[in-house]
Design a protein around this motif. Sequence first.
Motif, PDB file in Angstrom:
ATOM      1  N   PHE A 185     -16.580  44.694 -34.875  1.00  0.00           N
ATOM      2  CA  PHE A 185     -16.466  44.055 -33.564  1.00  0.00           C
ATOM      3  C   PHE A 185     -17.823  43.529 -33.093  1.00  0.00           C
ATOM      4  N   ALA A 186     -18.860  44.339 -33.255  1.00  0.00           N
ATOM      5  CA  ALA A 186     -20.190  43.913 -32.825  1.00  0.00           C
ATOM      6  C   ALA A 186     -20.635  42.666 -33.589  1.00  0.00           C
ATOM      7  N   ASP A 187     -20.337  42.617 -34.881  1.00  0.00           N
ATOM      8  CA  ASP A 187     -20.713  41.442 -35.683  1.00  0.00           C
ATOM      9  C   ASP A 187     -20.014  40.185 -35.163  1.00  0.00           C
ATOM     10  N   TYR A 188     -18.715  40.302 -34.885  1.00  0.00           N
ATOM     11  CA  TYR A 188     -17.969  39.165 -34.315  1.00  0.00           C
ATOM     12  C   TYR A 188     -18.570  38.731 -32.978  1.00  0.00           C
ATOM     13  N   CYS A 189     -18.870  39.702 -32.115  1.00  0.00           N
ATOM     14  CA  CYS A 189     -19.426  39.381 -30.800  1.00  0.00           C
ATOM     15  C   CYS A 189     -20.746  38.619 -30.944  1.00  0.00           C
ATOM     16  N   ILE A 238     -14.319  44.434 -24.091  1.00  0.00           N
ATOM     17  CA  ILE A 238     -12.926  44.667 -24.485  1.00  0.00           C
ATOM     18  C   ILE A 238     -12.076  44.787 -23.227  1.00  0.00           C
ATOM     19  N   ASN A 239     -10.984  44.061 -23.173  1.00  0.00           N
ATOM     20  CA  ASN A 239     -10.096  44.121 -22.016  1.00  0.00           C
ATOM     21  C   ASN A 239      -9.136  45.302 -22.125  1.00  0.00           C
ATOM     22  N   GLU A 240      -9.143  46.160 -21.102  1.00  0.00           N
ATOM     23  CA  GLU A 240      -8.149  47.226 -20.948  1.00  0.00           C
ATOM     24  C   GLU A 240      -8.064  48.141 -22.164  1.00  0.00           C
ATOM     25  N   LEU A 241      -9.056  49.009 -22.276  1.00  0.00           N
ATOM     26  CA  LEU A 241      -9.152  49.875 -23.450  1.00  0.00           C
ATOM     27  C   LEU A 241      -7.952  50.807 -23.586  1.00  0.00           C
ATOM     28  N   TRP A 242      -7.328  51.174 -22.456  1.00  0.00           N
ATOM     29  CA  TRP A 242      -6.132  52.017 -22.520  1.00  0.00           C
ATOM     30  C   TRP A 242      -5.008  51.304 -23.266  1.00  0.00           C
ATOM     31  N   CYS A 243      -4.849  50.015 -23.005  1.00  0.00           N
ATOM     32  CA  CYS A 243      -3.786  49.256 -23.669  1.00  0.00           C
ATOM     33  C   CYS A 243      -4.071  49.092 -25.161  1.00  0.00           C
ATOM     34  N   VAL A 244      -5.343  48.832 -25.492  1.00  0.00           N
ATOM     35  CA  VAL A 244      -5.724  48.666 -26.895  1.00  0.00           C
ATOM     36  C   VAL A 244      -5.454  49.946 -27.683  1.00  0.00           C
ATOM     37  N   SER A 245      -5.625  51.087 -27.044  1.00  0.00           N
ATOM     38  CA  SER A 245      -5.538  52.366 -27.758  1.00  0.00           C
ATOM     39  C   SER A 245      -4.232  53.106 -27.486  1.00  0.00           C
ATOM     40  N   VAL A 303     -12.359  52.558 -29.706  1.00  0.00           N
ATOM     41  CA  VAL A 303     -12.465  51.412 -28.804  1.00  0.00           C
ATOM     42  C   VAL A 303     -13.646  51.612 -27.853  1.00  0.00           C
ATOM     43  N   MET A 304     -13.917  52.857 -27.478  1.00  0.00           N
ATOM     44  CA  MET A 304     -15.097  53.161 -26.667  1.00  0.00           C
ATOM     45  C   MET A 304     -16.381  52.901 -27.468  1.00  0.00           C
ATOM     46  N   LEU A 305     -16.373  53.359 -28.716  1.00  0.00           N
ATOM     47  CA  LEU A 305     -17.548  53.187 -29.570  1.00  0.00           C
ATOM     48  C   LEU A 305     -17.802  51.705 -29.854  1.00  0.00           C
ATOM     49  N   ALA A 306     -16.731  50.936 -30.028  1.00  0.00           N
ATOM     50  CA  ALA A 306     -16.882  49.502 -30.272  1.00  0.00           C
ATOM     51  C   ALA A 306     -17.498  48.806 -29.063  1.00  0.00           C
ATOM     52  N   HIS A 307     -17.047  49.190 -27.877  1.00  0.00           N
ATOM     53  CA  HIS A 307     -17.643  48.639 -26.654  1.00  0.00           C
ATOM     54  C   HIS A 307     -19.151  48.897 -26.621  1.00  0.00           C
ATOM     55  N   GLY A 308     -19.536  50.153 -26.838  1.00  0.00           N
ATOM     56  CA  GLY A 308     -20.949  50.502 -26.766  1.00  0.00           C
ATOM     57  C   GLY A 308     -21.773  49.843 -27.864  1.00  0.00           C
ATOM     58  N   PHE A 363     -21.725  59.558 -27.675  1.00  0.00           N
ATOM     59  CA  PHE A 363     -21.719  59.216 -26.243  1.00  0.00           C
ATOM     60  C   PHE A 363     -22.944  58.414 -25.796  1.00  0.00           C
ATOM     61  N   ASP A 364     -24.056  58.559 -26.495  1.00  0.00           N
ATOM     62  CA  ASP A 364     -25.202  57.739 -26.102  1.00  0.00           C
ATOM     63  C   ASP A 364     -24.924  56.255 -26.353  1.00  0.00           C
ATOM     64  N   VAL A 365     -24.142  55.960 -27.384  1.00  0.00           N
ATOM     65  CA  VAL A 365     -23.739  54.575 -27.638  1.00  0.00           C
ATOM     66  C   VAL A 365     -22.648  54.162 -26.646  1.00  0.00           C
ATOM     67  N   ILE A 366     -21.629  55.000 -26.500  1.00  0.00           N
ATOM     68  CA  ILE A 366     -20.520  54.705 -25.583  1.00  0.00           C
ATOM     69  C   ILE A 366     -21.032  54.485 -24.168  1.00  0.00           C
ATOM     70  N   GLY A 367     -22.002  55.301 -23.756  1.00  0.00           N
ATOM     71  CA  GLY A 367     -22.518  55.243 -22.394  1.00  0.00           C
ATOM     72  C   GLY A 367     -23.667  54.270 -22.201  1.00  0.00           C
ATOM     73  N   THR A 368     -23.860  53.348 -23.139  1.00  0.00           N
ATOM     74  CA  THR A 368     -24.879  52.307 -22.957  1.00  0.00           C
ATOM     75  C   THR A 368     -24.666  51.639 -21.597  1.00  0.00           C
ATOM     76  N   PRO A 369     -25.699  51.565 -20.761  1.00  0.00           N
ATOM     77  CA  PRO A 369     -25.487  51.030 -19.406  1.00  0.00           C
ATOM     78  C   PRO A 369     -24.911  49.619 -19.399  1.00  0.00           C
ATOM     79  N   VAL A 370     -24.006  49.395 -18.470  1.00  0.00           N
ATOM     80  CA  VAL A 370     -23.439  48.062 -18.255  1.00  0.00           C
ATOM     81  C   VAL A 370     -23.968  47.516 -16.928  1.00  0.00           C
ATOM     82  N   ASP A 371     -23.783  46.212 -16.736  1.00  0.00           N
ATOM     83  CA  ASP A 371     -24.301  45.542 -15.546  1.00  0.00           C
ATOM     84  C   ASP A 371     -23.260  45.411 -14.441  1.00  0.00           C
ATOM     85  N   TRP A 372     -21.997  45.588 -14.792  1.00  0.00           N
ATOM     86  CA  TRP A 372     -20.922  45.466 -13.815  1.00  0.00           C
ATOM     87  C   TRP A 372     -19.661  46.086 -14.410  1.00  0.00           C
TER      88      TRP A 372
END
Length: 439
Positions: A143-147, A164-171, A197-202, A278-287
């Motif tokens: 996923f990161a490579d595609y992004c 990723i839109n709506e991680l609950w739906c994806v998983s 899906v959390m890890l992919a986001h981070g 979790f350090d990857v999953i919890g990478t800070p977001v801007d919004w």
Amino acid sequence: MYKRSDFPDGFTFGASTAAYQIEGHSFGGAGRTHWDDFAETPGNVIRAENGAVACDHYHHWQEDLDLIRDAGFDAYRFSASWARVLPEGRGTVNPEGLDFYDRLVDGMLERGIKPMATLYHWELPSALADLGGWRNPDIAKWFADYCEILMDRIGERIWKTATINELWCVSFLSHFLGHHAPGVRDIRAAARAMHHVMLAHGTATQALRAKGVNQIGAVCNFTYSQPASRSPEDIEAAATFDDYYNNFFMSGFFKKEYPERIVSALADHFPSGWQDDFDVIGTPVDWLGVNYYTREIIKATDGPWPGHTSIEGPLPKTQMGWEIYPEGLLHFLRRCHVDYTGDLPLYVTENGMANPDIVVDGTVDDVVRIDYLARHFDAAKQAIAEGVPLNGYFVWSLMDNFEWAFGYEKRFGLVHVDFETLQRTPKASYMALKAALAS
């Protein structure tokens, strides 16, 4: 309907869509997705409909951007299709795909529309589904490579980016309930998909930050959880729903942990070493983007986890059978701000309703949608008055489209689409919003 002047200066109004639902996936060299596979499997999608043509936004994009501009929207939340950019999910890039998103972003800027990109809205390339899809830990890197490939092309012109839109739906919806592609009903698959899906986001967030991409956000969907009674069993069942639906993803992002109820239920099914991510999953977001539609009334049942069912509530319902409950939007805007995000900017990235709209004498009188939006704008206005840093509101959806397992039967659009002729007809709700945003 509220006026623009009722909201703070600089408040962003927009409309949202998703690639597979509108583009026409048979055009422009896009690869096969697991939604194509899911739709071809009998019983999954009404009339086995799919996104092959959809609204043919691929060829009608200029007309559709004109509709956004003419309504007075400030921004357009669109998504890109992974399989349009990388037909096999990895490897060879489809130049036509990148060219399409190039034209689309330029078209927004030419019209004074701020581009808000969502990098994944559910159209996983089939070639990656063959390798286990969201169950495979390698998907975070894929996923990161595609992004990176997509954002190398358009990133400098994007106003805000969601992973990723709506991680609950994806998983969960797709791997435990089986209602969306890939249509799996397996607790172990669901637990792994929830974590990956959390890890992919981070992982993608870190990769894009390293490339200099700013204004990266997460987008979660929220459903209000109401116990069916005051019994301890129903209260606990509603809390379980709330944890796996709402708190799981927020807690991972902002607290670097999962709710204890969910850990105790699913820990045996999570991938090995999950606690170290979790350090990857919890990478800070801007919004943070908040998608909200409805509530569910939760009743405890006997049987395996999660041990509950949903029962019909008493409130008026949309065409989807979803209760209209604006109070839930206010609840989640408050909760995100107080419990998780603090001063981080929030956006309502999806809110809207399905209605059986028909064209009569060239018009669509969807007064019920006007009322629905007015009541949810009221909730947003209340949140702002309480100090919630809500910075924008995106209506779902710009136009009627392929509504996943419901095919073309459920209409969420501000603009009516005739799926035979592809004629676009702005509805009364579109005209009401246009007037509101002009004032």
